[in-house]
Design an enzyme around this catalytic site. Sequence first.
Site, PDB file in Angstrom:
ATOM      1  N   GLY A   1     -30.262  31.680  43.541  1.00  0.00           N
ATOM      2  CA  GLY A   1     -30.328  31.972  44.974  1.00  0.00           C
ATOM      3  C   GLY A   1     -29.687  30.915  45.848  1.00  0.00           C
ATOM      4  O   GLY A   1     -29.339  31.177  46.998  1.00  0.00           O
TER       5      GLY A   1
ATOM      6  N   PHE B   1     -35.874  14.300  42.109  1.00  0.00           N
ATOM      7  CA  PHE B   1     -35.944  13.483  43.323  1.00  0.00           C
ATOM      8  C   PHE B   1     -35.804  12.025  42.914  1.00  0.00           C
ATOM      9  O   PHE B   1     -36.035  11.685  41.743  1.00  0.00           O
ATOM     10  CB  PHE B   1     -37.240  13.719  44.110  1.00  0.00           C
ATOM     11  CG  PHE B   1     -38.491  13.603  43.277  1.00  0.00           C
ATOM     12  CD1 PHE B   1     -39.027  12.374  42.952  1.00  0.00           C
ATOM     13  CD2 PHE B   1     -39.124  14.746  42.813  1.00  0.00           C
ATOM     14  CE1 PHE B   1     -40.175  12.278  42.180  1.00  0.00           C
ATOM     15  CE2 PHE B   1     -40.278  14.664  42.037  1.00  0.00           C
ATOM     16  CZ  PHE B   1     -40.808  13.417  41.720  1.00  0.00           C
TER      17      PHE B   1
ATOM     18  N   SER C   1     -46.572   9.492  39.506  1.00  0.00           N
ATOM     19  CA  SER C   1     -47.802   9.931  38.819  1.00  0.00           C
ATOM     20  C   SER C   1     -47.400  10.777  37.605  1.00  0.00           C
ATOM     21  O   SER C   1     -46.278  11.286  37.536  1.00  0.00           O
ATOM     22  CB  SER C   1     -48.640  10.781  39.771  1.00  0.00           C
ATOM     23  OG  SER C   1     -47.945  11.995  40.038  1.00  0.00           O
TER      24      SER C   1
ATOM     25  N   TYR D   1     -25.804  11.676  33.336  1.00  0.00           N
ATOM     26  CA  TYR D   1     -26.829  10.694  32.941  1.00  0.00           C
ATOM     27  C   TYR D   1     -27.771  11.252  31.871  1.00  0.00           C
ATOM     28  O   TYR D   1     -28.721  10.591  31.482  1.00  0.00           O
ATOM     29  CB  TYR D   1     -27.560  10.096  34.148  1.00  0.00           C
ATOM     30  CG  TYR D   1     -28.335  11.031  35.040  1.00  0.00           C
ATOM     31  CD1 TYR D   1     -29.438  11.742  34.570  1.00  0.00           C
ATOM     32  CD2 TYR D   1     -28.010  11.152  36.389  1.00  0.00           C
ATOM     33  CE1 TYR D   1     -30.171  12.568  35.396  1.00  0.00           C
ATOM     34  CE2 TYR D   1     -28.727  11.981  37.228  1.00  0.00           C
ATOM     35  CZ  TYR D   1     -29.810  12.682  36.726  1.00  0.00           C
ATOM     36  OH  TYR D   1     -30.542  13.511  37.542  1.00  0.00           O
TER      37      TYR D   1
HETATM   38  C1  HXC Z   1     -42.377  10.662  44.567  1.00  0.00           C
HETATM   39  C2  HXC Z   1     -42.836  12.939  44.405  1.00  0.00           C
HETATM   40  C3  HXC Z   1     -41.701  13.251  45.207  1.00  0.00           C
HETATM   41  C4  HXC Z   1     -40.912  12.143  45.700  1.00  0.00           C
HETATM   42  C5  HXC Z   1     -42.672  15.110  44.642  1.00  0.00           C
HETATM   43  N1  HXC Z   1     -43.386  14.106  44.086  1.00  0.00           N
HETATM   44  N2  HXC Z   1     -41.620  14.611  45.328  1.00  0.00           N
HETATM   45  N3  HXC Z   1     -43.164  11.660  44.082  1.00  0.00           N
HETATM   46  N4  HXC Z   1     -41.283  10.896  45.345  1.00  0.00           N
HETATM   47  N5  HXC Z   1     -39.820  12.340  46.462  1.00  0.00           N
HETATM   48  C6  HXC Z   1     -44.618  14.247  43.312  1.00  0.00           C
HETATM   49  C7  HXC Z   1     -45.747  14.837  44.120  1.00  0.00           C
HETATM   50  O1  HXC Z   1     -46.405  13.811  44.853  1.00  0.00           O
HETATM   51  C8  HXC Z   1     -46.649  15.431  43.048  1.00  0.00           C
HETATM   52  O2  HXC Z   1     -47.390  14.443  42.363  1.00  0.00           O
HETATM   53  C9  HXC Z   1     -45.636  15.928  42.033  1.00  0.00           C
HETATM   54  O3  HXC Z   1     -44.420  15.191  42.258  1.00  0.00           O
HETATM   55  C10 HXC Z   1     -45.351  17.397  42.168  1.00  0.00           C
HETATM   56  O4  HXC Z   1     -44.950  17.683  43.487  1.00  0.00           O
HETATM   57  P1  HXC Z   1     -44.932  19.170  44.065  1.00  0.00           P
HETATM   58  O5  HXC Z   1     -44.226  19.137  45.376  1.00  0.00           O
HETATM   59  O6  HXC Z   1     -46.308  19.736  44.016  1.00  0.00           O
HETATM   60  O7  HXC Z   1     -44.082  19.905  42.946  1.00  0.00           O
HETATM   61  P2  HXC Z   1     -43.341  21.290  42.953  1.00  0.00           P
HETATM   62  O8  HXC Z   1     -43.729  22.107  44.152  1.00  0.00           O
HETATM   63  O9  HXC Z   1     -43.502  21.838  41.620  1.00  0.00           O
HETATM   64  O10 HXC Z   1     -41.794  20.874  43.197  1.00  0.00           O
HETATM   65  C11 HXC Z   1     -41.012  20.322  42.187  1.00  0.00           C
HETATM   66  C12 HXC Z   1     -40.092  19.242  42.752  1.00  0.00           C
HETATM   67  C13 HXC Z   1     -39.321  19.756  43.982  1.00  0.00           C
HETATM   68  C14 HXC Z   1     -39.136  18.830  41.630  1.00  0.00           C
HETATM   69  C15 HXC Z   1     -40.937  18.048  43.166  1.00  0.00           C
HETATM   70  O11 HXC Z   1     -38.503  18.723  44.528  1.00  0.00           O
HETATM   71  C16 HXC Z   1     -38.472  20.957  43.685  1.00  0.00           C
HETATM   72  O12 HXC Z   1     -38.972  22.044  43.523  1.00  0.00           O
HETATM   73  N6  HXC Z   1     -37.157  20.812  43.651  1.00  0.00           N
HETATM   74  C17 HXC Z   1     -36.231  21.940  43.361  1.00  0.00           C
HETATM   75  C18 HXC Z   1     -34.892  21.727  43.953  1.00  0.00           C
HETATM   76  C19 HXC Z   1     -34.259  20.461  43.487  1.00  0.00           C
HETATM   77  O13 HXC Z   1     -34.889  19.416  43.317  1.00  0.00           O
HETATM   78  N7  HXC Z   1     -32.953  20.496  43.287  1.00  0.00           N
HETATM   79  C20 HXC Z   1     -32.207  19.302  42.962  1.00  0.00           C
HETATM   80  C21 HXC Z   1     -31.727  19.455  41.613  1.00  0.00           C
HETATM   81  S1  HXC Z   1     -30.387  18.403  41.440  1.00  0.00           S
HETATM   82  P3  HXC Z   1     -48.959  14.137  42.741  1.00  0.00           P
HETATM   83  O14 HXC Z   1     -49.423  13.187  41.681  1.00  0.00           O
HETATM   84  O15 HXC Z   1     -48.924  13.546  44.119  1.00  0.00           O
HETATM   85  O16 HXC Z   1     -49.667  15.469  42.693  1.00  0.00           O
HETATM   86  C22 HXC Z   1     -30.301  17.983  39.858  1.00  0.00           C
HETATM   87  C23 HXC Z   1     -28.964  17.428  39.508  1.00  0.00           C
HETATM   88  C24 HXC Z   1     -28.978  16.215  38.683  1.00  0.00           C
HETATM   89  O17 HXC Z   1     -31.184  18.122  39.093  1.00  0.00           O
HETATM   90  C25 HXC Z   1     -27.633  15.519  38.729  1.00  0.00           C
HETATM   91  C26 HXC Z   1     -27.296  14.898  40.063  1.00  0.00           C
HETATM   92  C27 HXC Z   1     -25.983  14.157  40.122  1.00  0.00           C
END
Ligand code: HXC
Length: 281
Positions: free
Chosen positions: A18, A98, A106, A148
């Site tokens: 999406g 992230f 955690s 990486y």
């Molecule tokens: C520290 C963090 C955090 C941050 C989340 N957490 N973001 N800790 N710094 N920035 C912690 C939260 O506190 C929580 O722990 C746990 O992670 C889960 O967080 P949720 O928000 O409840 O998780 P969820 O809703 O499942 O979301 C997953 C996610 C989110 C990964 C955290 O960012 C996501 O859905 N992202 C999808 C899109 C995305 O990231 N795309 C980028 C991909 S790029 P606690 O202990 O507090 O409960 C990629 C390319 C790689 O991968 C190569 C690049 C060059």
Amino acid sequence: MFRSDLLSGKVILVTGGGTGIGRAISEKFGSLGAKVAIIGRREEVLKETSEDLKKNGIETLYHRCDIRNPDEISKAVDYFNEKFGGIDVLVNNAAGNFVSPTHKLSPHAFDSVLNIVLHGTIYMTLDLGKRWIDSGQKGVILDIVTTYAWTGSAFVVPSAAAKAGVLALVRSLSVEWAPYGIRHVAIAPGPFPTQATKKNLFPLEGMEEALRERVPLGRVGTMEEISDLAAFLVSDGASYINGEVVTIDGGEWLKGAGQFNDLLKLTDEQWEIIKNVSKKR
Ligand code: HXC
């Protein structure tokens, strides 16, 4: 770049189709004649993308699905099979990531990335692979990893560990499932900015600019470039490529690796001085 019927007759399932790279790849596949099935966590995003694709004449279906849940995967694949009559290609694109100091994370934070990137990819691959092997159907799996996955990287450790696991999956299954006619390949993209990477990986002013400077070609990649590569790799033209990971990063990771690569910064005058010094006996 390609014949407009390059992928006609193929049904392609794209996870995370999406948004971002997944969406660009889906559009490209559709424009080359494939039927495109997209899944993701957010219904409204899938709906919007699917409507945009249809406006461009692309045959497409979507199904809400969290790849961390094998039951949801199974339901989505059943739905696509019923409507499209089988899936030929799986693209494991969905990811979560992230930047954070690792000692601040955690266990739940680690799980949140590993569950999407590693477990989600495994669940998708298992579901489709079992169906293909049971029915004698051939298939192609394309996984989106990262450079990486083999170098590792500070501050994205859950993602690095998960992507390394996915790369091991690609290399293992490309051998184990080849006798069933299942080909498995990967793309390792460098910087291809999307909304999600801006928010999660380069949230501060200047971070993305600094990244650009790391790339020998001096720029980030375009969606056109990565989706062209994806189209080639899943096409029949690439049918002898198996177990390979193709890097598309403008030379970024190699620039970090070569011991003398920082000498790129030297001026002509500095090179002249070096020549004179090093030539002296
Ligand atoms: C520290 C963090 C955090 C941050 C989340 N957490 N973001 N800790 N710094 N920035 C912690 C939260 O506190 C929580 O722990 C746990 O992670 C889960 O967080 P949720 O928000 O409840 O998780 P969820 O809703 O499942 O979301 C997953 C996610 C989110 C990964 C955290 O960012 C996501 O859905 N992202 C999808 C899109 C995305 O990231 N795309 C980028 C991909 S790029 P606690 O202990 O507090 O409960 C990629 C390319 C790689 O991968 C190569 C690049 C060059």
